[in-house]
Design a protein around this motif. Sequence first.
Motif, PDB file in Angstrom:
ATOM      1  N   ALA A   1       8.138  21.792   2.507  1.00  0.00           N
ATOM      2  CA  ALA A   1       8.448  20.432   2.045  1.00  0.00           C
ATOM      3  C   ALA A   1       7.633  19.397   2.697  1.00  0.00           C
ATOM      4  O   ALA A   1       7.363  18.413   1.792  1.00  0.00           O
ATOM      5  N   ARG A   2       7.385  19.415   3.856  1.00  0.00           N
ATOM      6  CA  ARG A   2       6.547  18.209   4.582  1.00  0.00           C
ATOM      7  C   ARG A   2       5.207  18.261   3.810  1.00  0.00           C
ATOM      8  O   ARG A   2       4.498  17.277   4.456  1.00  0.00           O
ATOM      9  N   ARG A   3       4.760  19.189   3.062  1.00  0.00           N
ATOM     10  CA  ARG A   3       3.214  19.331   2.642  1.00  0.00           C
ATOM     11  C   ARG A   3       3.554  18.988   1.238  1.00  0.00           C
ATOM     12  O   ARG A   3       2.248  19.287   0.681  1.00  0.00           O
ATOM     13  N   SER A   4       4.518  18.825   0.547  1.00  0.00           N
ATOM     14  CA  SER A   4       4.566  18.737  -0.807  1.00  0.00           C
ATOM     15  C   SER A   4       4.139  17.426  -1.557  1.00  0.00           C
ATOM     16  O   SER A   4       3.788  16.491  -0.795  1.00  0.00           O
ATOM     17  N   LEU A   5       4.401  17.358  -2.758  1.00  0.00           N
ATOM     18  CA  LEU A   5       3.891  16.193  -3.289  1.00  0.00           C
ATOM     19  C   LEU A   5       4.923  14.975  -3.042  1.00  0.00           C
ATOM     20  O   LEU A   5       4.540  14.071  -2.792  1.00  0.00           O
ATOM     21  N   GLN A   6       6.128  15.268  -2.970  1.00  0.00           N
ATOM     22  CA  GLN A   6       7.070  14.472  -2.765  1.00  0.00           C
ATOM     23  C   GLN A   6       6.917  13.898  -1.334  1.00  0.00           C
ATOM     24  O   GLN A   6       7.224  12.473  -1.096  1.00  0.00           O
ATOM     25  N   ALA A   7       6.501  14.654  -0.380  1.00  0.00           N
ATOM     26  CA  ALA A   7       6.022  14.192   0.735  1.00  0.00           C
ATOM     27  C   ALA A   7       5.046  12.941   0.928  1.00  0.00           C
ATOM     28  O   ALA A   7       5.125  12.224   1.850  1.00  0.00           O
ATOM     29  N   ARG A   8       4.261  13.148   0.124  1.00  0.00           N
ATOM     30  CA  ARG A   8       3.174  12.080  -0.144  1.00  0.00           C
ATOM     31  C   ARG A   8       3.522  10.598  -0.910  1.00  0.00           C
ATOM     32  O   ARG A   8       2.874   9.660  -0.810  1.00  0.00           O
ATOM     33  N   LEU A   9       4.665  10.753  -1.494  1.00  0.00           N
ATOM     34  CA  LEU A   9       5.125   9.630  -2.207  1.00  0.00           C
ATOM     35  C   LEU A   9       5.323   8.271  -1.574  1.00  0.00           C
ATOM     36  O   LEU A   9       5.040   6.901  -1.750  1.00  0.00           O
ATOM     37  N   GLY A  10       5.951   8.458  -0.178  1.00  0.00           N
ATOM     38  CA  GLY A  10       5.937   7.109   0.578  1.00  0.00           C
ATOM     39  C   GLY A  10       4.697   6.507   1.075  1.00  0.00           C
ATOM     40  O   GLY A  10       4.766   5.334   0.896  1.00  0.00           O
ATOM     41  N   SER A  11       3.867   7.340   1.548  1.00  0.00           N
ATOM     42  CA  SER A  11       2.639   6.811   2.054  1.00  0.00           C
ATOM     43  C   SER A  11       1.898   6.257   0.735  1.00  0.00           C
ATOM     44  O   SER A  11       1.372   5.352   0.859  1.00  0.00           O
ATOM     45  N   LEU A  12       2.006   6.705  -0.530  1.00  0.00           N
ATOM     46  CA  LEU A  12       1.527   6.298  -1.425  1.00  0.00           C
ATOM     47  C   LEU A  12       1.761   5.050  -1.805  1.00  0.00           C
ATOM     48  O   LEU A  12       1.287   4.113  -2.361  1.00  0.00           O
ATOM     49  N   ALA A  13       3.204   4.852  -1.873  1.00  0.00           N
ATOM     50  CA  ALA A  13       3.780   3.443  -2.302  1.00  0.00           C
ATOM     51  C   ALA A  13       3.225   2.349  -1.336  1.00  0.00           C
ATOM     52  O   ALA A  13       2.811   1.216  -1.628  1.00  0.00           O
ATOM     53  N   VAL A  14       3.650   2.710  -0.075  1.00  0.00           N
ATOM     54  CA  VAL A  14       3.060   1.818   1.175  1.00  0.00           C
ATOM     55  C   VAL A  14       1.630   1.388   0.846  1.00  0.00           C
ATOM     56  O   VAL A  14       1.351   0.302   0.933  1.00  0.00           O
ATOM     57  N   ASN A  15       0.904   2.166   0.744  1.00  0.00           N
ATOM     58  CA  ASN A  15      -0.722   1.959   0.664  1.00  0.00           C
ATOM     59  C   ASN A  15      -1.095   1.326  -0.591  1.00  0.00           C
ATOM     60  O   ASN A  15      -2.040   0.564  -0.603  1.00  0.00           O
ATOM     61  N   THR A  16      -0.199   1.596  -1.650  1.00  0.00           N
ATOM     62  CA  THR A  16      -0.417   0.885  -3.131  1.00  0.00           C
ATOM     63  C   THR A  16      -0.093  -0.532  -2.882  1.00  0.00           C
ATOM     64  O   THR A  16      -1.176  -1.435  -3.169  1.00  0.00           O
ATOM     65  N   ILE A  17       0.910  -0.871  -2.130  1.00  0.00           N
ATOM     66  CA  ILE A  17       1.445  -2.136  -2.060  1.00  0.00           C
ATOM     67  C   ILE A  17       0.505  -2.936  -1.273  1.00  0.00           C
ATOM     68  O   ILE A  17       0.269  -3.907  -1.340  1.00  0.00           O
ATOM     69  N   ALA A  18       0.134  -2.173  -0.081  1.00  0.00           N
ATOM     70  CA  ALA A  18      -0.856  -2.978   0.849  1.00  0.00           C
ATOM     71  C   ALA A  18      -2.235  -3.458   0.099  1.00  0.00           C
ATOM     72  O   ALA A  18      -2.658  -4.528   0.409  1.00  0.00           O
ATOM     73  N   GLY A  19      -2.769  -2.302  -0.424  1.00  0.00           N
ATOM     74  CA  GLY A  19      -3.838  -2.496  -1.266  1.00  0.00           C
ATOM     75  C   GLY A  19      -3.827  -3.681  -2.101  1.00  0.00           C
ATOM     76  O   GLY A  19      -4.790  -4.635  -2.392  1.00  0.00           O
ATOM     77  N   LEU A  20      -2.720  -3.677  -3.029  1.00  0.00           N
ATOM     78  CA  LEU A  20      -2.300  -4.608  -4.176  1.00  0.00           C
ATOM     79  C   LEU A  20      -2.338  -6.145  -3.250  1.00  0.00           C
ATOM     80  O   LEU A  20      -2.866  -7.127  -3.774  1.00  0.00           O
ATOM     81  N   THR A  21      -1.917  -5.902  -2.252  1.00  0.00           N
ATOM     82  CA  THR A  21      -1.456  -7.579  -1.353  1.00  0.00           C
ATOM     83  C   THR A  21      -2.667  -7.942  -1.152  1.00  0.00           C
ATOM     84  O   THR A  21      -3.015  -9.277  -1.420  1.00  0.00           O
ATOM     85  N   ILE A  22      -3.587  -7.289  -0.607  1.00  0.00           N
ATOM     86  CA  ILE A  22      -4.961  -7.706  -0.250  1.00  0.00           C
ATOM     87  C   ILE A  22      -5.865  -8.187  -1.618  1.00  0.00           C
ATOM     88  O   ILE A  22      -6.569  -9.115  -1.713  1.00  0.00           O
ATOM     89  N   ALA A  23      -5.841  -7.103  -2.397  1.00  0.00           N
ATOM     90  CA  ALA A  23      -6.675  -7.337  -3.805  1.00  0.00           C
ATOM     91  C   ALA A  23      -6.002  -8.430  -4.711  1.00  0.00           C
ATOM     92  O   ALA A  23      -6.849  -9.137  -5.026  1.00  0.00           O
ATOM     93  N   VAL A  24      -4.815  -8.616  -4.998  1.00  0.00           N
ATOM     94  CA  VAL A  24      -4.418  -9.507  -5.623  1.00  0.00           C
ATOM     95  C   VAL A  24      -3.973 -10.931  -4.939  1.00  0.00           C
ATOM     96  O   VAL A  24      -4.258 -11.904  -5.296  1.00  0.00           O
ATOM     97  N   GLY A  25      -3.179 -10.624  -3.940  1.00  0.00           N
ATOM     98  CA  GLY A  25      -2.545 -11.839  -3.180  1.00  0.00           C
ATOM     99  C   GLY A  25      -3.464 -12.444  -2.266  1.00  0.00           C
ATOM    100  O   GLY A  25      -3.615 -13.916  -2.213  1.00  0.00           O
ATOM    101  N   ASP A  26      -4.722 -11.864  -2.073  1.00  0.00           N
ATOM    102  CA  ASP A  26      -5.730 -12.501  -1.376  1.00  0.00           C
ATOM    103  C   ASP A  26      -7.136 -12.444  -2.150  1.00  0.00           C
ATOM    104  O   ASP A  26      -8.195 -13.236  -1.476  1.00  0.00           O
ATOM    105  N   GLY A  27      -7.105 -12.143  -3.326  1.00  0.00           N
ATOM    106  CA  GLY A  27      -8.275 -12.158  -4.202  1.00  0.00           C
ATOM    107  C   GLY A  27      -9.578 -11.334  -3.648  1.00  0.00           C
ATOM    108  O   GLY A  27     -10.707 -11.597  -3.872  1.00  0.00           O
ATOM    109  N   ARG A  28      -9.298 -10.125  -2.811  1.00  0.00           N
ATOM    110  CA  ARG A  28     -10.394  -9.232  -2.383  1.00  0.00           C
ATOM    111  C   ARG A  28     -10.096  -7.865  -3.000  1.00  0.00           C
ATOM    112  O   ARG A  28      -9.709  -7.081  -2.131  1.00  0.00           O
ATOM    113  N   GLU A  29     -10.752  -7.606  -4.121  1.00  0.00           N
ATOM    114  CA  GLU A  29     -10.218  -6.140  -4.682  1.00  0.00           C
ATOM    115  C   GLU A  29     -11.201  -5.164  -3.706  1.00  0.00           C
ATOM    116  O   GLU A  29     -10.400  -4.092  -3.663  1.00  0.00           O
ATOM    117  N   ARG A  30     -12.232  -5.377  -3.446  1.00  0.00           N
ATOM    118  CA  ARG A  30     -12.909  -4.434  -2.872  1.00  0.00           C
ATOM    119  C   ARG A  30     -12.249  -3.985  -1.312  1.00  0.00           C
ATOM    120  O   ARG A  30     -11.927  -2.674  -1.226  1.00  0.00           O
TER     121      ARG A  30
END
Length: 214
Positions: A123-152
Motif C-alpha cells: 500500500a505504501r508503494r501504490s499509486l494512491q500513496a503518491r497522490l499526496g506528494s503529487l498534490a503538494v508538489n503541483t501546488i508548489a510548482g504552480l505557486t512559483i510558476a503562476v504566482g511569481d511568474g517563473r514557469e521554468r
Amino acid sequence: MLILLLSAIWLSTPALAQSSSQEYRAYEDALAQGSRHANLWQVGWTSVYAGSLAVNAWQASEASDADDRFDARVGVVKSALALGGMLLDRQPHPAAYREWRDGEDDIQRARRLLEAVAEEERARRSLQARLGSLAVNTIAGLTIAVGDGRERDGAINFATGMLVSELQLQSQPRQATSAINRFQPARVSFGDVHLEGEYAWLVGPSQLGVALRY
C-alpha cells in the motif's frame, strides 16, 4: 535430448522440505531486518526534512535574492508537511516485531502477521500513496510558476519534489513482501491423488534447490 537434459537438471535439484520452525525463523528474521530498516529510514528521512525546513526558514528571510526568498517560503511549507508526515505516519515493522516477540510461537499467527505487514508495504508503494506528494508538489510548482511568474523554476520545483518523494517511497523496507513472495502455490497430481502446497527456489553460491511447504 532436450527432455533428457531437463530431466537431468530436475533430478539434480534437491527437494528440501522446510519445517515450520525454519519458516518461523525466516519470518522472524524478515521482521527483525524490516524493523531495523524502518528505524533507519525514519531517522534518515526525518533528518532530511528537518534540515530542509531549517535551511528554507533561514533563506526565507535572509536570502539576498527575492526569488530565492519566495522559493524558500514555498519550501518551508513543503518541508513542514513532509516532516509532519514522517512524525505521524510510522512504518508498521517495529510495532509488528514487538507484537511478534510478545506473542506465542505459532506459525499460523506468524503468517498472518507477515501478510498484514506485506500488505502495508504494498500500500505504501501504490499509486494512491503518491497522490499526496503529487498534490503538494503541483501546488508548489504552480505557486512559483503562476504566482511569481517563473514557469521554468516552478517546473523544476515540481520535478525535484516528485523525485525526492519517489526516493523516499522506494527506500522503504520491503522485507515482509520478500519473505511472503518466496513461496508460490503448487499443485501436483498422481492419478486420483492431488497434493497442494507451496514451493520456493533456493539459490546459493554453490547450490540450487527448491523448498516445499505442504
